[in-house]
Motif scaffolding. Structure first.
Motif, PDB file in Angstrom:
ATOM      1  N   LYS A 245       0.831  -1.211   0.000  1.00 44.36           N
ATOM      2  CA  LYS A 245       0.000   0.000   0.000  1.00 44.36           C
ATOM      3  C   LYS A 245       0.865   1.260   0.000  1.00 44.36           C
TER       4      LYS A 245
ATOM      5  N   VAL B  90      -5.600   1.448   7.020  1.00 42.78           N
ATOM      6  CA  VAL B  90      -5.145   2.442   6.048  1.00 42.78           C
ATOM      7  C   VAL B  90      -5.228   3.847   6.633  1.00 42.78           C
ATOM      8  N   LYS B  91      -6.216   4.071   7.507  1.00 45.80           N
ATOM      9  CA  LYS B  91      -6.428   5.378   8.116  1.00 45.80           C
ATOM     10  C   LYS B  91      -6.901   5.179   9.554  1.00 45.80           C
TER      11      LYS B  91
ATOM     12  N   ASP C 131     -10.011   2.886  10.929  1.00 51.81           N
ATOM     13  CA  ASP C 131     -10.415   2.164   9.728  1.00 51.81           C
ATOM     14  C   ASP C 131     -11.026   0.821  10.129  1.00 51.81           C
TER      15      ASP C 131
END
Length: 202
Positions: free
Chosen positions: A56, A131-132, A135
């Motif tokens: 990613k 990812v955040k 999440d």
């Protein structure tokens, strides 16, 4: 004596041995406060002590079995700082006794890593997968990252974190996408299977 490495490289290997998981490079630098340069990373990978890859758009590290063996040899060969005070030398002697004993028993790395509490392991694994912030992460992906922790222990810690409001769980509304792994990893609360987890920053 183990392969001669820089202090930066040695510190990275020791910390990654203690973490015993996939560690994003940004977490290694920001949270674990270990700065591993590109030349250092490439050198450790070339020596087979570290495995790094892109995931990613970020670099992720994991120590290898060869890297763990290197750390054990490095710890066993550690000398006391020059001109150190008597108390520091005494502390160092105790540390060396501990290291050498468990090296002979063959469980040094396991003993060193066992000091991490399970909530910290869960949070670290979640951070690596998310990812955040907050999440949603599938429990089927989270559970295999918990260093072999017993399911009952993991469930108990997750339930306590849910109770305190730091963890949120939810079922996947799209039942058609659920796999056998999703069903097996679900956390059951109030008769409902929850497949997703989101963790607030501590």
């Amino acid at each position: 004596m183990p392969e001669k490495l820089t202090n930066e490289e040695r510190a990275a290997l020791i910390v990654l041995m203690l973490e015993d998981r996939d560690v994003p490079n940004v977490e290694l630098g920001n949270d674990l406060t270990i700065r591993l340069s590109k030349p250092g990373r490439e050198r450790l990978n070339k020596l087979g002590l570290l495995r790094s890859w892109k995931e990613k758009a970020r670099i992720v590290h994991r120590i290898t079995e060869e890297g763990i063996s290197w750390c054990e040899r490095d710890l066993a060969a550690l000398g006391s700082p020059p001109n150190s005070a008597p108390l520091l030398r005494a502390y160092h002697a105790v540390l060396m006794h501990f290291v050498q004993l468990h090296q002979r028993l063959g469980d040094l790395a396991e003993v060193l890593r066992s000091g991490r509490d399970l909530e910290s392991v869960i949070r670290a694994a979640y951070l690596a997968l998310s990812v955040k912030p907050q999440d949603w992460v599938r429990l089927a992906k989270l559970r295999p990252k918990l260093n072999g922790a017993e399911r009952d222990e993991v469930d108990a810690v997750l339930l306590e974190m849910v109770r305190t409001g730091t963890v949120h769980v939810a079922p996947d509304s799209n039942r058609k996408v659920l796999t056998e792994a999703d069903h097996a990893a679900a956390l059951r609360i109030g008769g409902e299977d929850n497949h997703l987890v989101a963790i607030e920053e501590s």
